[in-house]
Design an enzyme around this catalytic site. Structure first.
Site, mmCIF file in Angstrom:
data_model
loop_
_atom_site.group_PDB
_atom_site.id
_atom_site.type_symbol
_atom_site.label_atom_id
_atom_site.label_comp_id
_atom_site.label_asym_id
_atom_site.label_seq_id
_atom_site.Cartn_x
_atom_site.Cartn_y
_atom_site.Cartn_z
ATOM 1 N N SER A 51 0.963 -1.389 0.012
ATOM 2 C CA SER A 51 0.023 -0.237 0.048
ATOM 3 C C SER A 51 0.808 1.412 0.119
ATOM 4 C CB SER A 51 -1.330 -0.041 1.594
ATOM 5 O OG SER A 51 -0.258 -0.306 2.478
ATOM 6 N N GLY A 98 -1.320 -4.658 0.838
ATOM 7 C CA GLY A 98 -1.813 -5.560 1.753
ATOM 8 C C GLY A 98 -1.190 -6.895 1.467
ATOM 9 N N ASN A 119 3.987 -5.846 5.554
ATOM 10 C CA ASN A 119 3.046 -6.122 6.183
ATOM 11 C C ASN A 119 3.508 -7.715 6.989
ATOM 12 O OD1 ASN A 119 0.798 -4.757 5.248
ATOM 13 N ND2 ASN A 119 1.048 -4.733 3.792
ATOM 14 N N ASP A 127 -4.326 7.300 9.302
ATOM 15 C CA ASP A 127 -4.982 5.824 10.448
ATOM 16 C C ASP A 127 -3.600 5.369 11.028
ATOM 17 O OD1 ASP A 127 -2.841 5.466 8.102
ATOM 18 O OD2 ASP A 127 -4.042 4.444 7.019
ATOM 19 N N HIS A 174 -0.144 5.588 6.232
ATOM 20 C CA HIS A 174 0.364 5.716 5.363
ATOM 21 C C HIS A 174 0.885 6.953 5.072
ATOM 22 C CE1 HIS A 174 -2.812 1.434 5.571
ATOM 23 N NE2 HIS A 174 -1.307 1.844 3.992
#
Length: 222
Positions: free
Chosen positions: A42, A79, A108, A189, A192
């Site tokens: 991402s 992801g 991840n 979040d 990002h």
């Protein structure tokens, strides 16, 4: 609980691109243009942003401005893990025949607490497969949030340099340097980067990538 939330957030599917992004897809590779392939998650897939605002799109624009021949192909999937990259890479190498591969994977894996030794081993396999296909490789380093504990985070941070040392790949020490620590440059979040951060991310990798772009050895005859 925080660790679970972080994992869920980074694994969320990429938001649908805006109309402007759909109008400006990454150019398809041709036999006349060497390809720079980005294999990432991402952080490279412009999560939460129109695709044309992400650092990968900005990279293509800078290459065009400098009249360099490379075409950027963004193969990032939100992801994705290193193991996912391993499953996708053989087909991407056949399809695009990249002269340069930029690997931005591992975040991840780390957020899910995968063993650093396994992440490192898989990254080495990625690099070696690409090198065997004739590509020059760049590995982007990533850091984890501090709540994972110093022992794990420090071992995780070292693995990217270990991969570069073992394989001879070029290393971007930290893709989000001077970005991840600045709240205003991160989305809500906390994982990002915002649109404003994307040019800074490009600057973080540019000094490593530019010599490869200008190296005639990275522009093979086709």
């Amino acid at each position: 609980m925080l660790r679970v939330l972080l994992i869920i957030l980074l694994s969320l599917p990429l938001a649908a691109p805006s109309a402007s992004a759909r109008q400006e897809p990454s150019p398809e590779p041709t036999r006349d243009n060497p390809v720079l392939l980005v294999l990432g998650d991402s952080l490279s897939a412009a999560y939460g942003l129109p695709l044309d605002q992400g650092w990968v799109s900005l990279l293509q624009r800078r290459i065009v401005e400098l009249e360099l021949p490379h075409e950027v192909v963004n193969a990032a999937i939100s992801g994705d893990t290193v193991a996912g990259g391993l499953s996708r890479l053989p087909g991407l190498l056949v399809e695009h025949e990249p002269s340069i591969l930029l690997i931005e994977l591992g975040a991840n894996d780390g957020l899910r607490g995968f063993p650093p030794a396994k992440i490192e081993s898989n990254l080495v396999s990625l690099v070696e497969q690409a090198q065997a296909a004739g590509a020059r490789v760049v590995v982007a380093g990533i850091r984890l949030p501090p709540n994972y504990g110093p022992a794990y985070t420090e071992r995780f941070q070292r693995l990217f340099a270990n991969v570069a040392n073992e394989t001879g790949a070029a290393l971007i020490p930290r893709l989000l340097a001077d970005v991840a620590e600045v709240p205003d440059l991160m989305q809500s979040d906390g994982l990002h980067p915002t649109a404003e951060a994307q040019p800074l991310i490009l600057d973080n990798l540019w000094s490593v990538l530019l010599p490869l772009l200008r190296d005639t050895d990275s522009v093979p005859e086709r």
